[in-house]
Write a protein that holds these residues in place. Structure first.
Motif, PDB file in Angstrom:
ATOM      1  N   THR A 297      99.684  85.666  41.725  1.00  0.00           N
ATOM      2  CA  THR A 297      99.178  85.966  40.387  1.00  0.00           C
ATOM      3  C   THR A 297      98.111  84.955  39.980  1.00  0.00           C
ATOM      4  N   ALA A 298      98.296  83.696  40.374  1.00  0.00           N
ATOM      5  CA  ALA A 298      97.269  82.680  40.091  1.00  0.00           C
ATOM      6  C   ALA A 298      95.980  83.009  40.838  1.00  0.00           C
ATOM      7  N   GLU A 299      96.109  83.473  42.076  1.00  0.00           N
ATOM      8  CA  GLU A 299      94.928  83.852  42.860  1.00  0.00           C
ATOM      9  C   GLU A 299      94.195  85.017  42.213  1.00  0.00           C
ATOM     10  N   ILE A 300      94.960  86.030  41.764  1.00  0.00           N
ATOM     11  CA  ILE A 300      94.335  87.184  41.117  1.00  0.00           C
ATOM     12  C   ILE A 300      93.644  86.771  39.818  1.00  0.00           C
ATOM     13  N   ALA A 301      94.313  85.941  39.027  1.00  0.00           N
ATOM     14  CA  ALA A 301      93.715  85.483  37.769  1.00  0.00           C
ATOM     15  C   ALA A 301      92.445  84.676  38.030  1.00  0.00           C
ATOM     16  N   PHE A 302      92.484  83.839  39.069  1.00  0.00           N
ATOM     17  CA  PHE A 302      91.323  83.018  39.422  1.00  0.00           C
ATOM     18  C   PHE A 302      90.145  83.903  39.830  1.00  0.00           C
ATOM     19  N   ALA A 305      88.723  85.610  36.761  1.00  0.00           N
ATOM     20  CA  ALA A 305      87.962  84.688  35.920  1.00  0.00           C
ATOM     21  C   ALA A 305      86.578  84.408  36.510  1.00  0.00           C
ATOM     22  N   LEU A 306      86.514  84.255  37.844  1.00  0.00           N
ATOM     23  CA  LEU A 306      85.233  83.981  38.498  1.00  0.00           C
ATOM     24  C   LEU A 306      84.380  85.232  38.631  1.00  0.00           C
ATOM     25  N   ASN A 307      85.050  86.417  38.652  1.00  0.00           N
ATOM     26  CA  ASN A 307      84.338  87.691  38.723  1.00  0.00           C
ATOM     27  C   ASN A 307      83.443  87.767  39.960  1.00  0.00           C
ATOM     28  N   GLY A 308      83.943  87.262  41.082  1.00  0.00           N
ATOM     29  CA  GLY A 308      83.220  87.354  42.345  1.00  0.00           C
ATOM     30  C   GLY A 308      82.062  86.402  42.498  1.00  0.00           C
ATOM     31  N   LYS A 309      81.938  85.402  41.624  1.00  0.00           N
ATOM     32  CA  LYS A 309      80.790  84.496  41.687  1.00  0.00           C
ATOM     33  C   LYS A 309      80.919  83.446  42.774  1.00  0.00           C
TER      34      LYS A 309
END
Length: 371
Positions: A297-302, A305-309
């Motif tokens: 879940t932390a990985e998904i949230a991260f 948040a970065l939106n693929g940047k």
């Protein structure tokens, strides 16, 4: 061993008879709570039947196929959902209910698939860490050569056990993890080939080269335990996703949905180990899945948040993923097999089967020489 085989046959006859009853209920009772009431006794029976078996191989397979996959499919069927609703014939209904089977359908044209992806870009989801990009599970690309190599490696591992007294316990645990993976791959590949040759049905793939995972999301979503993914998706992930979407919005709803699915998976794995060892759960398996659920879940949230940047290369994420999965598995998950003495009983079964095969071959040779 003969008594265990007799119990195994009786258990599966009970399973087949119960599924015929469920098929009839599906025809006569409307979907919903009323059908659920009729099916609950069968669900209870399916949870009880693995207790009649003590073999780690026969009992383990029965527990997984019947007490986990079978009961979840029946619960979905009560509300006219899941894989059982698509099959109107009794043989297909029974086969799909008690085995990890999916029926091969013609794939839609590529342009149609592209259109669906464009129309529903938010359809990517994840359950038990199992990422979902389409309604059908990914097929393993492994061929006969890969399975042959894994068969050779499995035979080598079994031989290496003869020298286990000279090895560090962690090395033995690592060998156990490889043993379990290779054995499941080979058994399911043989079973898939047999089913396909006799009926045209195809077993759902269980693994898809998990050692090539690029992240936890990739490992749990596309490469490991895909049969569990296909059943946890409609039973746990999607209902939780719909409920979470009303509270926190569609963008962040996958996070509690993923964690909830890992929690259910933890409970079911604890139950599987109870069937194998008849021992009170230690909680370590639960912690294994909760840790992975939290990290995923932390990985998904991260990522959201970065939106693929910012994306790290596979040379970094791949080894990190494999090391994390192996490290936590050797710490919390694999030791449960030795705690339940699954390894000892499995080797005893191998010895019994080897002795039976040896006796049978000697009898055949004596008959041939007499002729």
């Amino acid at each position: 061993m003969e008594g265990e085989i007799s119990s195994f046959i009786k258990v599966w006859l009970s399973v087949l008879t119960s599924l015929c009853f469920c098929y009839a209920i599906g025809k006569m009772v409307p979907k919903g709570t009323k059908r659920l009431i009729f099916l609950l006794p069968v669900v209870s029976l399916f949870l009880f039947l693995p207790l009649k078996l003590s073999s780690p191989h026969l009992g383990g397979v029965t527990a997984f196929f019947v007490a986990w996959l079978g009961t979840f499919k029946l619960l979905l069927f009560a509300f006219d959902k899941g894989p059982l609703t698509a099959h109107t014939s009794l043989p297909l209904f029974v086969a799909v209910a008690c085995l990890p089977i999916k029926i091969q359908h013609n794939q839609p044209p590529k342009s149609q698939l592209n259109g669906q992806i464009k129309e529903n870009p938010s359809s990517k989801s994840h359950q038990n860490g199992h990422e979902k990009e389409s309604s059908s599970p990914r097929k393993s690309k492994e061929g006969p050569v890969n399975y042959a190599i894994k068969g050779i490696l499995l035979a080598m591992i079994v031989r290496v056990y003869d020298y286990s007294e000279y090895m560090h316990p962690k090395i033995i645990m690592l060998l156990y993890s490889m043993h379990i993976y290779f054995l499941l791959e080979i058994i399911l590949a043989i079973l898939a080939a047999m089913v396909r040759s006799f009926s045209g049905l195809e077993l759902e793939p269980q693994f898809n080269e998990p050692y090539l995972s690029t992240s936890l999301q990739d490992f749990w979503g596309k490469r490991w335990n895909l049969m569990v993914s296909s059943i946890l998706r409609p039973t746990v992930y999607e209902p939780t996703l719909r409920f979470s979407s009303t509270l926190i919005g569609r963008k962040w709803a996958p996070i509690p949905s993923v964690f909830s699915t890992f929690a259910v998976s933890a409970i079911m794995h604890e139950l599987m180990f109870y069937y194998l060892g008849r021992m009170t759960p230690s909680g370590e398996v639960t912690w294994f899945f909760l840790i992975h659920g939290f990290c995923l879940t932390a990985e998904i949230a991260f990522k959201k948040a970065l939106n693929g940047k910012c994306q790290l290369p596979w040379l970094v994420t791949g080894p990190l993923t494999v090391v994390f999965v192996l490290g936590t598995g050797l710490w919390l998950f694999i030791p449960q097999f030795t705690r339940c003495k699954v390894d000892v009983r499995a080797f005893e079964e191998y010895a019994e089967v080897g002795a039976l095969l040896k006796n049978a071959s000697e009898k055949v040779l004596r008959l041939l020489s007499a002729n």
